[in-house]
Design a protein around this motif. Structure first.
Motif, PDB file in Angstrom:
ATOM      1  N   ALA A  69       8.496 -20.543  11.729  1.00  8.65           N
ATOM      2  CA  ALA A  69       7.937 -21.856  10.719  1.00  8.65           C
ATOM      3  C   ALA A  69       7.481 -23.078  11.492  1.00  8.65           C
ATOM      4  N   PRO A  70       6.737 -22.922  12.592  1.00  8.80           N
ATOM      5  CA  PRO A  70       6.150 -24.112  13.309  1.00  8.80           C
ATOM      6  C   PRO A  70       5.412 -24.901  12.495  1.00  8.80           C
ATOM      7  N   VAL A  81       2.744 -32.708  18.516  1.00 12.05           N
ATOM      8  CA  VAL A  81       4.020 -32.478  18.859  1.00 12.05           C
ATOM      9  C   VAL A  81       4.405 -31.264  17.551  1.00 12.05           C
ATOM     10  N   LEU A  82       5.134 -30.339  18.240  1.00  8.47           N
ATOM     11  CA  LEU A  82       5.137 -29.218  17.602  1.00  8.47           C
ATOM     12  C   LEU A  82       6.807 -29.134  17.023  1.00  8.47           C
ATOM     13  N   TYR A  83       7.023 -28.818  15.754  1.00 10.17           N
ATOM     14  CA  TYR A  83       8.517 -28.530  15.428  1.00 10.17           C
ATOM     15  C   TYR A  83       8.496 -27.259  15.070  1.00 10.17           C
ATOM     16  N   TYR A  84       9.642 -26.576  15.665  1.00 10.63           N
ATOM     17  CA  TYR A  84       9.973 -25.147  15.469  1.00 10.63           C
ATOM     18  C   TYR A  84      11.159 -24.854  15.217  1.00 10.63           C
ATOM     19  N   THR A  85      11.642 -23.666  14.756  1.00 15.95           N
ATOM     20  CA  THR A  85      12.873 -23.242  14.515  1.00 15.95           C
ATOM     21  C   THR A  85      13.422 -22.075  15.615  1.00 15.95           C
ATOM     22  N   ALA A  86      14.435 -22.338  16.027  1.00 16.11           N
ATOM     23  CA  ALA A  86      14.769 -21.266  17.105  1.00 16.11           C
ATOM     24  C   ALA A  86      16.597 -21.257  17.080  1.00 16.11           C
ATOM     25  N   ILE A  96      16.353 -26.895  14.788  1.00 13.00           N
ATOM     26  CA  ILE A  96      14.965 -27.215  14.761  1.00 13.00           C
ATOM     27  C   ILE A  96      14.670 -27.954  16.348  1.00 13.00           C
ATOM     28  N   GLY A  97      13.736 -27.334  16.924  1.00 15.17           N
ATOM     29  CA  GLY A  97      13.357 -28.001  18.160  1.00 15.17           C
ATOM     30  C   GLY A  97      11.887 -28.714  18.103  1.00 15.17           C
ATOM     31  N   VAL A  98      11.589 -29.333  19.386  1.00 17.97           N
ATOM     32  CA  VAL A  98      10.286 -30.136  19.164  1.00 17.97           C
ATOM     33  C   VAL A  98      10.059 -29.773  20.942  1.00 17.97           C
ATOM     34  N   ALA A  99       8.449 -29.637  20.662  1.00 13.17           N
ATOM     35  CA  ALA A  99       7.814 -29.486  21.976  1.00 13.17           C
ATOM     36  C   ALA A  99       6.590 -30.287  21.828  1.00 13.17           C
ATOM     37  N   GLY A 106      -2.417 -25.920  22.631  1.00 17.87           N
ATOM     38  CA  GLY A 106      -1.161 -25.907  23.674  1.00 17.87           C
ATOM     39  C   GLY A 106      -1.507 -25.740  24.956  1.00 17.87           C
ATOM     40  N   PRO A 107      -0.538 -25.467  26.078  1.00 17.44           N
ATOM     41  CA  PRO A 107       0.653 -24.822  25.696  1.00 17.44           C
ATOM     42  C   PRO A 107       1.576 -26.109  25.470  1.00 17.44           C
ATOM     43  N   PHE A 108       2.516 -25.880  24.443  1.00 23.35           N
ATOM     44  CA  PHE A 108       3.627 -27.021  24.198  1.00 23.35           C
ATOM     45  C   PHE A 108       4.869 -26.531  25.160  1.00 23.35           C
ATOM     46  N   ALA A 109       5.245 -27.678  25.579  1.00 23.51           N
ATOM     47  CA  ALA A 109       6.640 -27.635  26.117  1.00 23.51           C
ATOM     48  C   ALA A 109       7.785 -28.474  25.581  1.00 23.51           C
TER      49      ALA A 109
END
Length: 317
Positions: A69-70, A81-86, A96-99, A106-109
Motif C-alpha cells: 500500500a505505497p 516522499v513515499l510512505y510504505y508498509t513493510a 510504516i516506513g518513509v522514503a 524514483g528511486p526512493f531511498a
C-alpha cells in the motif's frame, strides 16, 4: 465518444496509490514477485504502462516482501516522499516506513534505522495515506493492524511536518470496526475535500473475500471527528468484480470524480493469477453524498482532462 471498459489494468496490482505530475498519473502498488513497489504510469487513467520498481531497497529496518500500500506526496521543497508498509524485523509487525526521491519515478531511498510508525501493542501500522488540505497543511492517515492480533482496528490521523518526514501534534482515532460489514477490519483511509466538505473513504471486511467493500465518513476537520455514513458500503461485489476496495478518489479539472480501486475476478478470489486487478469507475455526488457507478464492466465514457487529484496535482517547470 471514446469509451473504455474495466479492468483498466488486468494484472495483479493491489492497493493503488496515485500521484499526478505534469500530465502523467503515477500509480504505486503493493509488491509483486519482482518489485518492492511497482509503478504504473498513464496519461488518461485508462491505459497504463509498467515502469518497474521505484523502491529497489527497503529500509534497513525492514524485511523483504510484504511491502504494501505505497503512496507518494510532493512536498513544497520539491521532494517526493513515499510512505510504505513493510515488516519490521525487530517487532515482527507490519509497520510504516518513509522514503524520499527527487523524481516520482524514483528511486526512493529509506535511510532511517526504524519505521515512521509502528503501533506494536495494536498489531502494527499499515496503509499510510498523505493528504494536503487547501491551506497546504499535510496530514497522514493509516490503520493499526489490530485484526492481526485479534484486537479492534482503527483509522488514525496525525499532522505531518512540511517536509513530510515527521509526525507532529496529537494522534487521533477517526473510525473503528464497529459495523457488521466491517468484520474485524477497517483500513485503506483516503481523505478527499469536495465542495468544501471532507470525506474519508475507507475499506472494510476481509480483503480476500467477496465481502470486502468501500464506505465513507464525513469529517468536521482533517483531524475529525468523523461520522460514518449510514448507507455504507457504497461499493461492493458484483457479478464481474469481487471484493472491490482500497480505493483512491480522483477529481478532474472538469469537476468529475473517479474512483480507482482493485478487485478480484469472481472466480479468482485469493489467487495471484490474475490477482487483484485495477478498476476505474465514475463517482457522482447526490445531495452531498458520494454515489459510485460500479463495479462497471461495460463500456463507459473516458475520463476528461486530468489536472487535479485530491488537491495534490503537481505542475512543475
Amino acid at each position: 465518444m471514446m469509451t473504455f471498459a474495466n479492468p483498466v489494468y488486468d494484472k495483479n496490482f493491489p492497493d493503488p496509490g496515485v500521484l499526478h505530475v505534469d500530465g502523467t498519473w503515477f500509480a504505486y502498488g503493493t509488491n509483486n514477485a519482482v518489485d518492492n513497489v511497482p509503478l504504473l504510469t498513464s496519461t488518461d487513467l485508462v491505459h497504463w504502462t509498467e515502469q518497474g520498481d521505484v523502491l529497489p531497497k527497503v529500509g534497513d529496518w525492514a524485511e523483504l516482501g510484504n511491502t504494501w500500500a505505497p503512496e507518494v506526496v510532493r512536498t513544497d521543497a520539491g521532494k517526493y516522499v513515499l510512505y510504505y508498509t513493510a515488516r519490521w524485523k525487530k517487532a515482527d509487525r507490519q509497520c510504516i516506513g518513509v522514503a524520499v526521491a527527487d523524481d516520482p519515478h524514483g528511486p526512493f531511498a529509506d535511510t532511517r534505522g526504524e519505521p515512521l510508525i509502528c503501533q506494536d501493542d495494536e498489531g502494527g501500522s499499515i496503509d499510510a495515506s498523505p493528504f494536503r488540505d487547501e491551506d497546504g497543511s499535510l496530514y497522514l492517515y493509516w490503520k493499526n493492524d489490530g485484526n492481526h492480533i485479534g484486537v479492534p482496528s482503527h483509522l488514525y490521523a496525525q499532522r505531518l511536518s512540511p517536509d513530510g518526514l515527521h509526525l507532529t501534534g496529537d494522534r487521533v482515532r477517526l473510525l473503528t470496526n464497529n459495523q457488521p460489514w466491517h468484520g474485524t477490519v477497517v483500513e485503506a483511509p483516503e481523505m478527499l475535500r469536495h465542495d468544501g466538505k471532507l470525506y474519508l473513504f475507507y475499506s472494510g471486511g476481509a480483503f480476500d473475500s467477496d465481502g470486502y467493500a468501500v464506505g465513507y465518513a464525513t469529517c468536521d476537520t482533517p483531524m475529525g471527528p468523523c461520522h460514518d455514513a449510514p448507507e455504507n458500503p457504497i461499493l461492493r461485489s458484483s457479478a464481474t468484480a469481487a471484493g472491490p476496495g482500497h480505493c483512491y478518489p480522483i477529481t478532474l479539472d472538469d469537476g468529475t470524480t473517479w474512483l480507482l480501486y482493485h478487485a478480484w475476478p469472481p472466480d479468482g478470489i485469493g489467487s495471484i493469477n490474475p490477482g487483484r486487478q485495477m478498476w476505474l469507475d465514475r463517482l457522482d455526488w447526490t445531495g452531498g453524498k458520494p454515489v459510485v457507478h460500479g463495479p462497471t464492466a461495460g463500456a463507459q465514457p473516458m475520463p476528461g482532462r486530468q489536472t487535479s487529484i485530491r488537491g495534490d496535482s503537481i505542475q512543475t517547470p
